[in-house]
Design a protein around this motif. Structure first.
Motif, PDB file in Angstrom:
ATOM      1  N   ASN A   2       0.840  -1.192   0.000  1.00  0.00           N
ATOM      2  CA  ASN A   2       0.000   0.000   0.000  1.00  0.00           C
ATOM      3  C   ASN A   2       0.885   1.257   0.000  1.00  0.00           C
ATOM      4  O   ASN A   2       2.108   1.175   0.053  1.00  0.00           O
ATOM      5  N   LYS A   3       0.250   2.395  -0.070  1.00  0.00           N
ATOM      6  CA  LYS A   3       0.949   3.679  -0.180  1.00  0.00           C
ATOM      7  C   LYS A   3       1.944   3.887   0.964  1.00  0.00           C
ATOM      8  O   LYS A   3       3.084   4.282   0.742  1.00  0.00           O
ATOM      9  N   GLU A   5       3.392   1.664   2.903  1.00  0.00           N
ATOM     10  CA  GLU A   5       4.508   0.714   2.806  1.00  0.00           C
ATOM     11  C   GLU A   5       5.515   1.125   1.739  1.00  0.00           C
ATOM     12  O   GLU A   5       6.726   1.044   1.963  1.00  0.00           O
ATOM     13  N   VAL A   6       5.025   1.562   0.596  1.00  0.00           N
ATOM     14  CA  VAL A   6       5.913   1.985  -0.483  1.00  0.00           C
ATOM     15  C   VAL A   6       6.788   3.142  -0.010  1.00  0.00           C
ATOM     16  O   VAL A   6       8.007   3.140  -0.215  1.00  0.00           O
ATOM     17  N   ARG A  10      10.664   2.375   0.328  1.00  0.00           N
ATOM     18  CA  ARG A  10      11.440   2.889  -0.803  1.00  0.00           C
ATOM     19  C   ARG A  10      12.028   4.275  -0.583  1.00  0.00           C
ATOM     20  O   ARG A  10      13.086   4.596  -1.104  1.00  0.00           O
ATOM     21  N   ASN A  83       0.766  11.792  -1.294  1.00  0.00           N
ATOM     22  CA  ASN A  83       0.377  11.428  -2.659  1.00  0.00           C
ATOM     23  C   ASN A  83       1.516  11.659  -3.649  1.00  0.00           C
ATOM     24  O   ASN A  83       1.776  10.830  -4.516  1.00  0.00           O
ATOM     25  N   PHE A  86       4.314   9.112  -3.059  1.00  0.00           N
ATOM     26  CA  PHE A  86       3.901   7.807  -3.567  1.00  0.00           C
ATOM     27  C   PHE A  86       3.986   7.769  -5.088  1.00  0.00           C
ATOM     28  O   PHE A  86       4.484   6.803  -5.666  1.00  0.00           O
ATOM     29  N   SER A  87       3.540   8.826  -5.740  1.00  0.00           N
ATOM     30  CA  SER A  87       3.633   8.879  -7.199  1.00  0.00           C
ATOM     31  C   SER A  87       5.079   8.779  -7.651  1.00  0.00           C
ATOM     32  O   SER A  87       5.400   8.085  -8.612  1.00  0.00           O
ATOM     33  N   ALA A  89       7.664   7.445  -5.913  1.00  0.00           N
ATOM     34  CA  ALA A  89       8.233   6.146  -5.562  1.00  0.00           C
ATOM     35  C   ALA A  89       7.618   5.006  -6.351  1.00  0.00           C
ATOM     36  O   ALA A  89       8.310   4.061  -6.734  1.00  0.00           O
ATOM     37  N   ASP A  90       6.345   5.071  -6.610  1.00  0.00           N
ATOM     38  CA  ASP A  90       5.657   3.968  -7.266  1.00  0.00           C
ATOM     39  C   ASP A  90       5.825   3.985  -8.776  1.00  0.00           C
ATOM     40  O   ASP A  90       5.799   2.944  -9.409  1.00  0.00           O
ATOM     41  N   ASN A  91       6.025   5.150  -9.358  1.00  0.00           N
ATOM     42  CA  ASN A  91       6.061   5.265 -10.812  1.00  0.00           C
ATOM     43  C   ASN A  91       7.451   5.526 -11.368  1.00  0.00           C
ATOM     44  O   ASN A  91       7.613   5.703 -12.553  1.00  0.00           O
TER      45      ASN A  91
END
Length: 99
Positions: A2-3, A5-6, A10, A83, A86-87, A89-91
């Motif tokens: 989930n957000k 955790e990421v 990371r 947000n 997360f964007s 780190a996730d992308n």
């Protein structure tokens, strides 16, 4: 993941120690109840970490933030920071050497 955790893994480089706490090996402390979307102080930890990696941070508008060219908004400043982080780190491809 989930957000939260990421971001914890990371960006902050934390390890999940138990289901209810994270461990920051740099500072050798346990972090309980990590909820950066609801806690501005915790969200600002993310800002400081990303700044240390060379990202620029800017606030535009009431609840919109940017890390370099990654911009997002939220209902609160803490949520906007979370947000955007997360964007990022996730992308993005994140070099594990920076953790």
């Amino acid at each position: 993941m989930n957000k939260t955790e990421v971001i914890a893994r990371r960006i902050l480089g934390w390890k999940l120690n138990r289901w209810d706490r994270w461990y920051d090996s740099e500072k050798e402390v346990f972090i309980y109840d990590f909820q950066p979307e609801k806690n501005l102080e915790q969200a600002l930890l993310i800002v400081e970490r990303l700044k240390s990696f060379g990202y620029s941070y800017s606030v535009s508008g009431k609840h919109e933030v940017c890390f370099n060219d990654v911009c997002t908004s939220g209902d609160t400043l803490a949520q906007a920071i979370t947000n955007a982080a997360f964007s990022l780190a996730d992308n993005s491809t994140i070099d594990e050497g920076w953790l």
